[in-house]
Enzyme design. Structure first.
Site, PDB file in Angstrom:
ATOM      1  N   TYR A 118       0.862  -1.178   0.000  1.00  0.00           N
ATOM      2  CA  TYR A 118       0.000   0.000   0.000  1.00  0.00           C
ATOM      3  C   TYR A 118       0.897   1.225   0.000  1.00  0.00           C
ATOM      4  CZ  TYR A 118      -4.591  -1.943   1.525  1.00  0.00           C
ATOM      5  OH  TYR A 118      -5.796  -2.582   1.632  1.00  0.00           O
ATOM      6  N   HIS A 177     -11.719  -5.457  -3.785  1.00  0.00           N
ATOM      7  CA  HIS A 177     -11.370  -5.480  -2.361  1.00  0.00           C
ATOM      8  C   HIS A 177     -12.471  -6.178  -1.544  1.00  0.00           C
ATOM      9  CE1 HIS A 177      -7.996  -3.244  -0.284  1.00  0.00           C
ATOM     10  NE2 HIS A 177      -8.622  -3.729   0.774  1.00  0.00           N
ATOM     11  N   SER A 185     -12.886 -11.671  -4.519  1.00  0.00           N
ATOM     12  CA  SER A 185     -14.071 -10.954  -4.058  1.00  0.00           C
ATOM     13  C   SER A 185     -15.330 -11.808  -4.186  1.00  0.00           C
ATOM     14  CB  SER A 185     -14.261  -9.614  -4.779  1.00  0.00           C
ATOM     15  OG  SER A 185     -13.132  -8.771  -4.547  1.00  0.00           O
TER      16      SER A 185
HETATM   17  C1  FNR Z   1      -8.838  -7.047   3.027  1.00  0.00           C
HETATM   18  N1  FNR Z   1      -8.246  -6.843   1.776  1.00  0.00           N
HETATM   19  C2  FNR Z   1      -6.986  -6.284   1.714  1.00  0.00           C
HETATM   20  N2  FNR Z   1      -6.367  -6.121   0.517  1.00  0.00           N
HETATM   21  C3  FNR Z   1      -5.114  -5.620   0.430  1.00  0.00           C
HETATM   22  O1  FNR Z   1      -4.567  -5.510  -0.681  1.00  0.00           O
HETATM   23  N3  FNR Z   1      -4.453  -5.257   1.570  1.00  0.00           N
HETATM   24  C4  FNR Z   1      -5.008  -5.364   2.811  1.00  0.00           C
HETATM   25  O2  FNR Z   1      -4.403  -5.031   3.822  1.00  0.00           O
HETATM   26  C5  FNR Z   1      -6.334  -5.872   2.899  1.00  0.00           C
HETATM   27  N4  FNR Z   1      -6.938  -6.004   4.109  1.00  0.00           N
HETATM   28  C6  FNR Z   1      -8.171  -6.615   4.194  1.00  0.00           C
HETATM   29  C7  FNR Z   1      -8.742  -6.811   5.438  1.00  0.00           C
HETATM   30  C8  FNR Z   1      -9.964  -7.463   5.552  1.00  0.00           C
HETATM   31  C9  FNR Z   1     -10.562  -7.679   6.919  1.00  0.00           C
HETATM   32  C10 FNR Z   1     -10.617  -7.917   4.372  1.00  0.00           C
HETATM   33  C11 FNR Z   1     -11.932  -8.657   4.455  1.00  0.00           C
HETATM   34  C12 FNR Z   1     -10.066  -7.701   3.137  1.00  0.00           C
HETATM   35  C13 FNR Z   1      -8.889  -7.332   0.544  1.00  0.00           C
HETATM   36  C14 FNR Z   1      -8.500  -8.782   0.265  1.00  0.00           C
HETATM   37  O3  FNR Z   1      -7.152  -8.874  -0.143  1.00  0.00           O
HETATM   38  C15 FNR Z   1      -9.357  -9.406  -0.845  1.00  0.00           C
HETATM   39  O4  FNR Z   1      -9.301  -8.578  -1.987  1.00  0.00           O
HETATM   40  C16 FNR Z   1     -10.812  -9.592  -0.433  1.00  0.00           C
HETATM   41  O5  FNR Z   1     -10.912  -9.993   0.908  1.00  0.00           O
HETATM   42  C17 FNR Z   1     -11.470 -10.655  -1.319  1.00  0.00           C
HETATM   43  O6  FNR Z   1     -12.829 -10.744  -1.072  1.00  0.00           O
HETATM   44  P1  FNR Z   1     -13.489 -11.832  -0.069  1.00  0.00           P
HETATM   45  O7  FNR Z   1     -12.877 -13.179  -0.359  1.00  0.00           O
HETATM   46  O8  FNR Z   1     -13.208 -11.372   1.326  1.00  0.00           O
HETATM   47  O9  FNR Z   1     -14.933 -11.760  -0.411  1.00  0.00           O
END
Ligand code: FNR
Length: 312
Positions: A122, A251, A283
């Site tokens: 990030y 996300h 997702s």
């Molecule tokens: C995330 N996601 C996420 N993505 C990323 O690039 N860096 C991060 O720090 C985070 N942190 C994060 C925290 C939580 C609690 C969630 C639920 C999601 C997004 C993650 O990588 C991914 O794209 C999604 O979670 C995919 O969707 P599903 O499987 O949760 O429906």
């Protein structure tokens, strides 16, 4: 089933952090609706006694196309956090991707995983806002042996996580031992704590553009993946900027409201990228049949987030 157990065991504010999408949760719903709307054309009398579910990404073969998505702050769900995730990923040899805002350092996670994970980057507003900080963070992942950098680009405008805010209000614990009160909502994470602050870079943050990609590529030889792509136009830009793989994602419905399902965006991205680049999608993926649909539409691998957090 895991979601119910998590809701019963995880403090309300932390459960809300897992569950939240944005606004009225429309993108979160669309992800599932998109997958459920698709129907399979089942062929019969095909030899299914020897199945090979393996996939190859950057010369490494994985026994399964299921990738452990980068999710921040995993100690909010279990005291072992990312280390428990790493042990589980090692047990079944899954590719694990570690978040910039992890609650454990990349060195410890790599040790628990038994090999270096992919590192998710990030930049501001969530990650470093100075070029010095950004390059130091990337260099730390290089020094730890991480072969691939996954740059997440879908939170640049912030995100309106109303469901998470509601769950926070239901939580009457004293959060001050872990969270700063006032100001920044999250404590400073291990990977961000020791970074040089540097001069704030106006090109990192809300005004970031595609020009940042060559700058990032110049400081590392890691495979370079862009996460958060939702259109064919942006997939074409990824190709033009020499990205090594595209990660289709909204996300988990957490970036913007009124978004399309990632499964609905996938075909135009596959068309734009052709067979040139591996494509990871996530997702809303919850079942094996969801994964079949993504692979049938041209994805190389599928990532999951919330299900393994509920498992933690
Ligand atoms: C995330 N996601 C996420 N993505 C990323 O690039 N860096 C991060 O720090 C985070 N942190 C994060 C925290 C939580 C609690 C969630 C639920 C999601 C997004 C993650 O990588 C991914 O794209 C999604 O979670 C995919 O969707 P599903 O499987 O949760 O429906």
């Amino acid at each position: 089933d895991l979601q119910r157990v998590a809701e019963a065991n995880v403090p309300p504010a932390h459960f809300g952090y897992i569950m939240t999408g944005v606004d009225g949760e429309s993108t979160y719903r669309h992800n599932r609706e998109g997958l459920e709307r698709l129907r399979l054309r089942a062929r019969r009398l095909v030899d299914v006694s020897q199945l090979d579910t393996s996939v190859e990404l950057f010369g490494r073969r994985w026994p399964t196309p299921i990738v452990v998505a980068p999710c921040g702050s995993q100690r909010a769900f279990h005291p072992d956090g990312e280390l428990a995730t790493a042990r589980a990923a090692a047990a079944l040899d899954h590719l694990q991707v570690l978040s910039t805002v992890s609650s454990t350092s990349v060195e410890e996670v790599n040790e628990a995983r038994g090999e270096p994970v992919w590192y998710q980057l990030y930049l501001a507003p969530v990650g470093p806002g100075s070029w010095e900080g950004a390059t130091a963070l990337i260099q730390r992942s290089v020094d730890a042996g991480c072969p691939t950098l996954v740059y997440t680009v879908d939170l640049q405008g912030g995100s309106n996580r109303l469901t998470g805010q509601r769950w926070e209000r239901l939580d009457d614990r004293d959060c001050t031992s872990c969270h700063r009160v006032g100001g920044q909502a999250h404590p400073v994470k291990p990977m961000l704590r020791d970074l040089p602050r540097g001069e704030p870079d106006p090109g990192l943050g809300r005004s970031t553009t595609w020009d940042t990609l060559p700058r990032l590529r110049d400081v590392t030889d890691q495979n370079f993946v862009v996460k958060g792509i939702m259109t064919g136009e942006d997939a074409e830009l990824c190709v033009r900027y020499g990205v090594d793989a595209i990660w289709v994602s909204n996300h988990g419905g957490r970036s913007e409201g009124s978004g399309r399902a990632t499964i609905d965006a996938l075909p135009e991205i596959v068309e734009a990228a052709g067979s040139r680049l591996p494509i990871i999608v996530d997702s809303g993926f919850r079942r094996g049949s969801d994964i079949v649909k993504a692979l049938a539409l041209g994805a190389t691998a599928v990532a999951v987030g919330r299900p393994y957090l509920w498992g933690l």
